[in-house]
Structure formats: C-alpha cells, structure tokens
Design an enzyme around this catalytic site. Sequence first.
Site, short mmCIF file in Angstrom:
data_model
loop_
_atom_site.label_atom_id
_atom_site.label_comp_id
_atom_site.label_asym_id
_atom_site.label_seq_id
_atom_site.Cartn_x
_atom_site.Cartn_y
_atom_site.Cartn_z
N LYS A 13 -21.94 116.54 153.20
CA LYS A 13 -23.63 116.38 153.23
C LYS A 13 -23.77 117.02 151.56
CE LYS A 13 -25.70 120.92 154.71
NZ LYS A 13 -25.05 121.66 152.89
N ARG A 88 -32.33 126.53 155.13
CA ARG A 88 -31.43 126.77 156.19
C ARG A 88 -32.21 127.44 157.05
NH1 ARG A 88 -25.97 126.63 154.24
NH2 ARG A 88 -25.50 127.81 152.15
N ARG A 127 -6.62 120.17 156.37
CA ARG A 127 -6.80 120.09 154.95
C ARG A 127 -5.45 121.46 154.99
NH1 ARG A 127 -12.19 122.78 153.09
NH2 ARG A 127 -14.04 120.30 153.63
N ARG A 160 -5.56 126.94 154.72
CA ARG A 160 -6.11 128.20 154.32
C ARG A 160 -7.30 129.00 155.60
NH1 ARG A 160 -9.02 126.22 148.91
NH2 ARG A 160 -9.63 124.30 149.83
N ARG A 171 -17.77 129.27 161.91
CA ARG A 171 -19.06 129.38 160.94
C ARG A 171 -20.19 128.26 161.87
NH1 ARG A 171 -15.56 128.00 156.97
NH2 ARG A 171 -15.14 126.37 157.68
#
Length: 214
Positions: A13, A88, A127, A160, A171
């Site tokens: 986003k 949020r 990633r 990571r 998350r």
Amino acid sequence: MKIIMLGAPGAGKGTQAKQIADKYGIPHISTGDIFRANLKQGTELGKKAKEYMDQGLLVPDELTCDLVMDRIGQEDCKNGFVLDGFPRTIPQAEALDKALANINEKMDYAVDVDVPDENIVNRMSGRRACINCGATYHIVSIPTKVEGICDRCGEKVVLRDDDQPETVKKRLNVYHEQTQPLIDYYKKQDILRTVDGTQPMEQVFGAIVEILGA
Ligand SMILES: [Zn+2]
C-alpha cells in the site's frame, strides 16, 4: 481528494500511496514522516509525542490525530492527501472523522489493497538481505546474480528475522485484529473501495486510478 490507504503490512500500500500522490499531485502522508518532522522541528506536538516515545509508550490516539490534523491543515494539502498508516484503529478513525467534521471536511475514499495472508507470507519469505551491506533482493523478482551471494559486495544474503514466516504471520494477526474493523467502518460509510493487490503493481495502480478517476 482525501484518501486513506488500507492494507496489510507487505500488501504494497505504501508503494501505491506514493504513486497516487505523484499522479494526483497531493502529498503522501505517513505518520512516521509526521513524527520525524515534528521531533526534528521541536514543535509542541512533537515534544509531547517524544515524552511518550522516550518512555517506550505508544503515542495516544488523540495526540497522533492532532499531529495528522496539523499536517492536513498545511497549504500543500488543500487539494487533498493520501494517508498511509493512519488511522490504524477504530478510535483513531473516529478521532479523525470528528476532527475533519469540525472543519466541515470528510474523507472521500478508503482504498483497501487486498492480499491474502499466504501471498504476503510467500512474498516475504522470498526476500533476501546482505549481512554486510544491507542490499535487498528477492529470489523471484530481484534475484542475486549468484545464488545466495550479494551482487554488490560478495557477502552472504539471508532471510531476515523480520521476514521469517512466523514473524510475518504474527504481524498479520495484529493487523487483522486492529485494522480489519476499519474495513467494516468505512464500508458502512460507503467510501471503502477494494482492489486486488495480488496483481502486478502497475495493474493494482490501474485499478486504483479507475476508482479515483483520471
Ligand atoms: Zn552486500
């Protein structure tokens, strides 16, 4: 045009918000940037926020909203803005609506960049980051020339901790708990627009432009 961007961390986003800002000539406003700017300039609001941050506390919704309203009140926002990362939570959304109503304004759109959790977990797990220079790659979209080795400095690239599937899932759970209710909130206001965020970035942006108008 006053737009709120919604979407899970990793849904892309922020990238879309930047593109919207560029195309429509309106500022891209992220709370992170607002905090940094106010701390740097040592404003009254910035000082208040710093007191909480120094104690490792979350900045209260009302203060965050004051900071956002202060930013929105600046000259460059007179034709609109894109909010990224705020609100949020429902209390933040209500505080924003109330503050906007006080100046006879309201949000025009809440654009939800919708990506299923498993896609986000997959994206993140591809990633790679260099342990030495911090260069970032992706095994599918931006691979290193030699597998596992940084193009820039020749050191190892690794997944990571932040991008580990378990961390990403945690998350996402926090996101769903806090932010998902916002989707219903803006649906009720009839300003929610959902775009399929699994498409390539240009197509996601195309879908957003169709909603906002050229
Ligand atoms: Zn490197």
